[in-house]
Design an enzyme around this catalytic site. Structure first.
Site, PDB file in Angstrom:
ATOM      1  CB  CYS A   2      -0.762  -0.009   1.205  1.00  0.00           C
ATOM      2  SG  CYS A   2      -1.810  -1.716   1.389  1.00  0.00           S
ATOM      3  NE  ARG A  27       3.845   2.422  -1.828  1.00  0.00           N
ATOM      4  CZ  ARG A  27       5.151   1.759  -1.922  1.00  0.00           C
ATOM      5  NH1 ARG A  27       6.138   2.272  -2.719  1.00  0.00           N
ATOM      6  NH2 ARG A  27       5.591   1.065  -1.011  1.00  0.00           N
ATOM      7  CD1 TRP A  72      -3.205  -4.291  -5.023  1.00  0.00           C
ATOM      8  CD2 TRP A  72      -2.244  -5.656  -3.561  1.00  0.00           C
ATOM      9  NE1 TRP A  72      -3.260  -5.483  -5.851  1.00  0.00           N
ATOM     10  CE2 TRP A  72      -2.455  -6.310  -4.870  1.00  0.00           C
ATOM     11  CE3 TRP A  72      -1.431  -6.377  -2.421  1.00  0.00           C
ATOM     12  CZ2 TRP A  72      -2.205  -7.708  -5.164  1.00  0.00           C
ATOM     13  CZ3 TRP A  72      -1.263  -7.572  -2.918  1.00  0.00           C
ATOM     14  CH2 TRP A  72      -1.438  -8.041  -4.145  1.00  0.00           C
ATOM     15  CG  ASN A  96       3.470  -0.983   2.613  1.00  0.00           C
ATOM     16  OD1 ASN A  96       2.737  -1.628   2.191  1.00  0.00           O
ATOM     17  ND2 ASN A  96       4.434  -0.466   2.044  1.00  0.00           N
ATOM     18  N   GLY A  97       2.307  -3.305   4.641  1.00  0.00           N
ATOM     19  CA  GLY A  97       3.131  -4.743   4.972  1.00  0.00           C
ATOM     20  C   GLY A  97       2.293  -5.817   5.470  1.00  0.00           C
ATOM     21  CD  GLU A 465       7.518  -7.114 -19.913  1.00  0.00           C
ATOM     22  OE1 GLU A 465       7.546  -8.442 -19.370  1.00  0.00           O
ATOM     23  OE2 GLU A 465       7.395  -6.257 -19.853  1.00  0.00           O
ATOM     24  CE  LYS A 469       4.167  -5.010 -19.523  1.00  0.00           C
ATOM     25  NZ  LYS A 469       5.441  -4.838 -18.471  1.00  0.00           N
ATOM     26  CD  GLU A 472       1.582  -5.440 -16.415  1.00  0.00           C
ATOM     27  OE1 GLU A 472       1.125  -5.347 -15.116  1.00  0.00           O
ATOM     28  OE2 GLU A 472       2.443  -5.504 -17.112  1.00  0.00           O
ATOM     29  CG  HIS A 488       5.874 -30.485 -27.199  1.00  0.00           C
ATOM     30  ND1 HIS A 488       6.157 -31.966 -27.623  1.00  0.00           N
ATOM     31  CD2 HIS A 488       6.780 -29.690 -27.602  1.00  0.00           C
ATOM     32  CE1 HIS A 488       6.975 -31.775 -28.255  1.00  0.00           C
ATOM     33  NE2 HIS A 488       7.359 -30.567 -28.447  1.00  0.00           N
ATOM     34  CE  LYS A 589       5.881   0.943 -11.800  1.00  0.00           C
ATOM     35  NZ  LYS A 589       6.055   0.557 -12.955  1.00  0.00           N
TER      36      LYS A 589
END
Ligand code: M6R
Length: 594
Positions: A2, A27, A72, A96-97, A465, A469, A472, A488, A589
């Protein structure tokens, strides 16, 4: 994970906190809240949703000290009651944590009569403060901290104290001073417009901020001192500069990110340091770790470094690495890659590698981040502040830094070749951004039920990547995989509603990827191609729904060039579908929790 902020000694705390929360919103954006000290009482406003939801509620709030939070969600769904701050008695806190032992603490506190209003782990903190407060704030804070297991950055308001208290343990927290006021926040850019001088709190520090002054102690209560320095210029650029979103603004900043990263590599004398290190240490293996996009750049670097150094080089996601028994030891060079430098899994993986005896290099965009305190050496990425949740310019900066690192480990001649290649990347990237995009490609993506990305060799991490991208920011399902793996299993998913994007930057290997394209076309699947100039096998262009050519370039920079059309594809697809590319759902983020 957060964003938290606090201020004391300002004219209107609610306004300052609100602005700061806007800067911290990347965040986490599930809920937000503010507590302000008004006379002898604490007034709190908190709402589910984005920071903007607070605007009405804070009108008329006065008071010169306060705390704020943007969330978050980890424990408890996004809701008004789970939003921070959490208040009880004389206290209000933002956290935050993660408090790992919250369940046992909650049971203990409830037995003693505490009433909980949220499903969060954080609420135990405020009840502990109430339990231990007998008129001595420092004592209550230290007793509370002693009971907590996990990770925490905290800001605390107490109605008997005219300022705030800030605590840092394993989650970032920065304090700032300026104009008679004192501040704390999870990151530097949130303080940029407020403070003149800043200091990064050390692990295990408590800060007491009141009357324009700030003092520090460790968790045993012993006084400690911190050095303040001016807010770095890189933390100040938050404007969209006329772009509609940060994602496209940051893609346009790729040439500068690559250029500045190469310059910083040179200025900090990384090449000579790395060459000396390689000679002295005679490493027998290299291990790279990161999460998400950073893992993809680590994987690209593993391909590059193994070919150059002819050593075993592996890349692994940090979350996997940290819970495995590995062969990492004193002869291992461990490279941790992280844009933010505060991703919990990556920081802990670096710590684990270090305690196994490895030499740890951190490749990061944030010079004051947690990972830099763990590492033996820092290789800087100079992409500038990245605000969009989807990483773009930082990925390209990481590839540049990692290519230079791999080459420098080999020796001065190889480093000169890599430095020349990276130098050429600035103009190549600018050309790709300006010219290599087709709106048809984005429309093809937007109308597909699933989009797959394939590549071989160095193109495989780029395919991963490209897929991350797109997923998301557009929420279109899909995956990236090695072109040879298609037959396969995943070929079972190919039909007329799917699109597969093939990345080809090497002629020989491209022919192999082209056979996968044939197999997809035979099953009715749509195909798009990102291809380096002159590398297209015969007939491929005709097969493709879209064909985007990028300049052929040196293998050191190829992954940072060929990724650009994929980043643009993801961006444009998100916009066509009406998504917010800067703040995709469920994401944040910096992932500072496990
Ligand atoms: O700050 P980091 O580089 O350690 O972050 C790692 C990932 O969380 C990050 O790359 C994430 O995957 C991005 N959203 C990708 O665009």
């Amino acid at each position: 994970m957060c964003g938290i902020i606090a201020c004391s000694g300002v004219k209107c705390a609610a306004k300052v906190l609100y602005r700061g929360l806007e800067d911290l919103e990347y965040r986490g954006y599930d809920s937000a809240g503010i507590s302000v000290l008004e006379g002898d009482s604490i007034v709190t406003v908190k709402r589910k949703g984005r920071v903007g939801e607070l605007k009405k509620g804070i009108e008329g709030m006065c008071g010169t000290a306060g705390i704020g939070h943007t969330r978050w969600a980890t424990h408890g769904k996004p809701s008004d009651s789970n939003a921070h701050p959490h208040a009880c008695g004389k206290f209000s806190i933002v956290h935050n944590g993660i408090i790992e032992n919250y369940a046992e603490l909650k049971a203990e506190l409830m037995k003693e009569g505490a009433v909980f209003f949220s499903a969060t782990d954080s609420e135990v903190i405020v009840h502990l403060l109430c339990k231990y407060y007998r008129g001595d704030l420092k004592e209550a804070v230290l007793c509370t901290i002693e009971r907590l297991k996990g990770s925490f950055a905290l800001c605390i308001l107490c109605s008997d104290y005219k300022g705030f208290v800030a605590v840092r343990y394993r989650n970032p927290l920065i304090v700032g001073m300026g104009g008679g006021a004192v501040y704390a926040a999870s990151d530097m850019p949130a303080l940029a417009g407020l403070a003149e001088n800043v200091a990064v709190l050390k692990e295990g520090t408590v800060a007491f901020a009141v009357d324009g002054e700030i003092s520090f102690c460790d968790f045993a209560g012993r006084p400690i001192s911190l050095t303040f320095s001016p807010v770095p210029a890189s933390a100040r650029s938050r404007s969209l500069c006329g772009f509609p979103h940060y994602m496209i603004k940051e893609i346009n900043e790729i040439p500068a990110a690559v250029k500045n990263t190469a310059a910083a590599f040179e200025e900090t004398d990384c090449a000579a340091k790395l060459f000396r290190l390689a000679k002295k240490s005679a490493f027998t293996q290299i291990m790279l770790c990161g999460c998400g996009t950073a893992y993809h750049s680590a994987l690209s670097a593993a391909y590059m470094a193994e070919e150059l150094l002819l050593l075993p080089v592996r890349a692994e996601t940090a979350g996997e690495f940290r819970y495995r028994k590995t062969s990492v030891n004193r002869s291992t060079l461990f490279i941790a890659v992280s844009q933010s430098g505060e991703t919990a899994d990556t920081v802990e993986a670096a710590r684990a590698a270090k305690s196994a005896g490895a030499y740890v290099i951190a490749v990061t965009n944030v010079p004051y981040s947690a990972i830099t305190a763990v590492a033996d050496m820092v290789v800087p990425v100079c992409a500038g502040t990245e605000i969009c949740v989807a990483a773009t310019k930082s990925y390209c900066g990481q590839i540049a830094a990692l290519a230079l690192t791999a080459a420098a480990l080999k020796g001065p001649a190889e480093y000169r070749r890599a430095a020349a290649a990276v130098k050429s990347a600035e103009a190549i990237c600018a050309k790709v951004i300006a010219g290599c995009f087709s709106e048809d490609a984005a429309r093809a993506c937007a109308s597909s039920a699933a989009v797959y990305f394939i590549g071989r060799g160095a193109d495989y991490p780029v395919a991963l990547e490209g897929s991350l991208k797109l997923r998301e920011v557009s929420y279109i399902p899909g995956e990236g995989y090695p072109a040879g793996e298609l037959k396969h299993g995943t070929i079972a998913l190919i039909d007329g509603g799917t699109l597969t994007v093939a990345v080809i930057t090497e002629k020989k290997i491209g022919e192999k990827t082209a056979s996968a394209v044939e197999q997809i076309c035979s099953r009715g699947g749509g195909v798009g191609v990102i291809c380096a100039d002159g590398c297209a096998p015969a007939g491929l262009k005709e097969r493709a729904e879209f064909f985007i050519e990028v300049p052929a370039c040196h293998k050191f920079i190829s992954p940072l060039v060929s990724v650009i059309p994929l980043q643009l594809l993801a961006y444009r697809t998100a916009v066509i579908l009406g998504r917010d590319p800067d703040k995709p759902r469920n994401l944040a983020k910096s992932v500072t929790v496990e």
